[in-house]
Enzyme design. Structure first.
Site, short mmCIF file in Angstrom:
data_model
loop_
_atom_site.label_atom_id
_atom_site.label_comp_id
_atom_site.label_asym_id
_atom_site.label_seq_id
_atom_site.Cartn_x
_atom_site.Cartn_y
_atom_site.Cartn_z
N TYR A 135 0.80 -1.22 0.00
CA TYR A 135 0.00 0.00 0.00
C TYR A 135 0.84 1.28 0.00
CZ TYR A 135 -4.65 -2.03 0.47
OH TYR A 135 -5.82 -2.69 0.23
N LYS A 185 2.20 -15.51 3.37
CA LYS A 185 2.47 -16.39 2.22
C LYS A 185 3.98 -16.61 2.23
CE LYS A 185 1.31 -18.48 -1.68
NZ LYS A 185 0.41 -19.65 -1.77
N ASP A 218 -3.78 -18.35 1.15
CA ASP A 218 -4.73 -19.07 0.28
C ASP A 218 -5.48 -20.14 1.08
OD1 ASP A 218 -2.25 -20.34 0.53
OD2 ASP A 218 -2.15 -21.03 -1.54
N ASP A 242 -6.76 -6.75 3.69
CA ASP A 242 -7.83 -6.12 2.90
C ASP A 242 -8.72 -7.19 2.29
OD1 ASP A 242 -9.25 -4.12 1.41
OD2 ASP A 242 -8.10 -4.75 -0.34
N ASP A 246 -12.79 -8.66 3.50
CA ASP A 246 -13.99 -8.67 2.65
C ASP A 246 -14.58 -10.08 2.65
OD1 ASP A 246 -13.91 -6.00 1.96
OD2 ASP A 246 -14.06 -6.36 -0.20
C1 IPM Z 1 -10.71 -0.92 2.76
C2 IPM Z 1 -10.78 -0.40 1.37
C3 IPM Z 1 -9.54 0.44 1.08
C4 IPM Z 1 -8.35 -0.46 1.22
C5 IPM Z 1 -9.54 1.14 -0.28
C6 IPM Z 1 -10.75 1.99 -0.47
C7 IPM Z 1 -8.28 1.96 -0.47
O1 IPM Z 1 -10.92 -1.43 0.45
O2 IPM Z 1 -10.69 -0.10 3.71
O3 IPM Z 1 -10.66 -2.13 2.95
O4 IPM Z 1 -7.93 -1.13 0.26
O5 IPM Z 1 -7.79 -0.50 2.31
MN MN Z 2 -11.10 -3.37 1.36
#
Ligand code: IPM
Ligand code: MN
Length: 345
Positions: A135, A185, A218, A242, A246
Site C-alpha cells: 500500500y 504467504k 490461500d 484487505d 472482505d
Molecule cells: C478498505 C478499502 C480500502 C483499502 C480502499 C478503499 C483503499 O478497500 O478499507 O478495505 O484497500 O484498504
Molecule cells: Mn477493502
C-alpha cells in the site's frame, strides 16, 4: 456520565459519498441515545467534493483533523464505473493519506457471524497492518504504453511496523480467547514472510498465555469459509488483510455488518472509524443501506475514547439487532435500523 467526566469528545465527521452520510447519521443517532456527548465537526471530503472543487485533502484540513479526539467516516469514492475520478485519486489522496499521515497502523476488523450466515456463531477479529506492505506506493512504471512497459509495485515491511502490529494483535488475543493466527504467504514471499514470521515468533515469547498458529493466505481463505469458528484473532499484512476481511464480511453475514477501526494505539493523534463497505452509490438515498457496520464502528470509537460501558451497550445492541434482522421478514430501512438499535439501549 461523559459530561460529568469533562468536556465532550471532539469528533470530526466525514460522511463522504453515496450512502456514507446516511449510515453515519444513524451511527451518531445511536451514540447520542447511548448518552455519550460528542462535539462534532462535519468535514466535506470525498469524491463529490473533489468533482466540485478539485480538492482531495488540503494540508491545512489534514492539520485540523490532527486536533480531534477521533474521526468518524462513512464512505469515500465515486460511483463504480465512473471515469470522472481516476482510480486511486480518492484512495491514495484521502483514505490512505489519513491512514499514513495519522499513523493509523492497526486496522481492526471484528466479525460476529450472523445467524443464517455460514459464519453463524463465529467470533473473531482481524488485525490488519495498515501503514505498510504493497500500500505504500513503492515502485513505478517505465516505457508506459509501449510493448516494453515495465511496472513494479513493491511491498515495504519494516521490523518496527510489523512488530508494533503483531504486538497489538497478541495483546488483543490475550484479552480474548487467547489464540492468534499469523496469515501470510511465507512459502513464496520469502523476504517479507521471513520478517513477519521471525517477528511473530519473537513477540510471542512475551505472551506465553497466547496460543499461536500460522496459515498461508490461500489456505486461510478456505478455512475462513469452512470453519470460521476456529479463529480468535488473525494478524496479517495490509493487502492480505484487505482481501481477507472482505471475505470474512461475506462469511459473517454481509459487508453491511463489517465494522472497522483504524487505530493509532500510540495515541499520537486521532484514530479513524469507518464501516468496511464502500459508498454504494446505486442505493444511496433509497434507505436500503444497512447502518449496522457504521454503528458498530462508532461503538469501536466509543471504546477508544474510553466510553467502555457505552461501547459495550452499543455493540450488544448491534449484535442483537443483526440477529433479529436475519430472523424476521419485517421490512427495514437505514433509519429504522438506527432507531431500533437506539431503542435497545
Ligand atoms: C478498505 C478499502 C480500502 C483499502 C480502499 C478503499 C483503499 O478497500 O478499507 O478495505 O484497500 O484498504
Ligand atoms: Mn477493502
Amino acid at each position: 456520565m461523559t459530561e460529568a467526566m469533562g468536556s465532550p469528545h471532539r469528533v470530526a465527521v466525514i460522511g463522504g459519498d453515496g450512502i456514507g452520510p446516511e449510515v453515519v447519521a444513524e451511527a451518531l443517532k445511536v451514540v447520542a441515545a447511548a448518552g455519550v456527548k460528542l462535539d462534532t465537526s462535519a468535514y466535506d471530503l470525498g469524491a463529490d467534493r473533489y468533482l466540485r472543487t478539485g480538492e482531495v485533502l488540503a494540508d491545512d484540513v489534514l492539520d485540523e483533523l490532527r486536533g480531534f479526539d477521533a474521526i468518524l467516516l462513512g464512505a469515500i469514492g465515486p460511483p463504480i464505473g465512473s471515469t470522472a475520478v481516476p482510480s486511486g485519486v480518492m484512495e491514495r489522496g484521502l483514505l490512505l493519506r489519513l491512514r499514513f499521515e495519522l499513523d493509523l497502523y492497526i486496522n481492526l476488523r471484528p466479525f460476529n457471524g450472523a445467524p443464517g450466515s455460514i459464519g453463524a456463531g463465529a467470533d473473531f477479529a482481524v488485525v490488519r497492518e495498515n501503514t505498510e506492505g504493497p500500500y505504500v506506493g513503492e515502485g513505478g512504471a517505465l516505457r508506459r504504453g509501449t510493448a516494453f512497459e515495465v511496472a513494479t509495485q513493491g511491498s515495504v515491511n519494516t521490523r518496527h511496523g510489523v512488530e508494533r502490529c503483531v504486538r497489538y494483535a497478541f495483546e488483543l488475543a490475550r484479552g480474548r480467547r487467547g489464540h492468534l493466527t499469523l496469515v501470510h504467504k511465507t512459502n513464496v514471499l520469502t523476504f517479507s514472510g521471513d520478517l513477519w514470521q521471525r517477528t511473530f515468533h519473537d513477540v510471542s515469547l512475551d505472551f506465553p498465555s497466547v496460543g499461536t498458529g500460522y496459515q498461508h493466505v490461500d489456505a486461510a481463505c478456505i478455512f475462513l469459509v469452512e470453519r470460521p469458528g476456529t479463529y480468535d484473532v488473525i494478524v496479517t499484512d495490509n493487502l492480505f488483510g484487505d482481501i481477507l476481511t472482505d471475505l470474512a464480511g461475506a462469511v459473517a453475514g454481509g459487508i453491511g455488518l463489517a465494522a472497522s477501526a483504524n487505530l493509532n494505539p500510540a495515541l499520537t493523534g486521532p484514530s479513524l472509524f469507518e464501516p468496511v463497505h464502500g459508498a454504494a452509490h446505486d442505493i444511496a438515498g433509497t434507505g436500503k443501506a444497512n447502518p449496522l457496520a457504521a454503528i458498530r464502528s462508532a461503538a469501536m470509537m466509543l471504546e477508544h475514547l474510553g466510553e467502555t460501558e457505552a461501547a459495550e451497550r452499543v455493540t450488544a445492541a448491534v449484535l442483537a439487532e443483526q440477529t433479529d434482522m436475519v430472523g424476521s421478514d419485517e421490512p427495514w430501512s437505514t433509519a429504522s435500523v438506527g432507531d431500533a438499535v437506539a431503542g435497545r439501549l
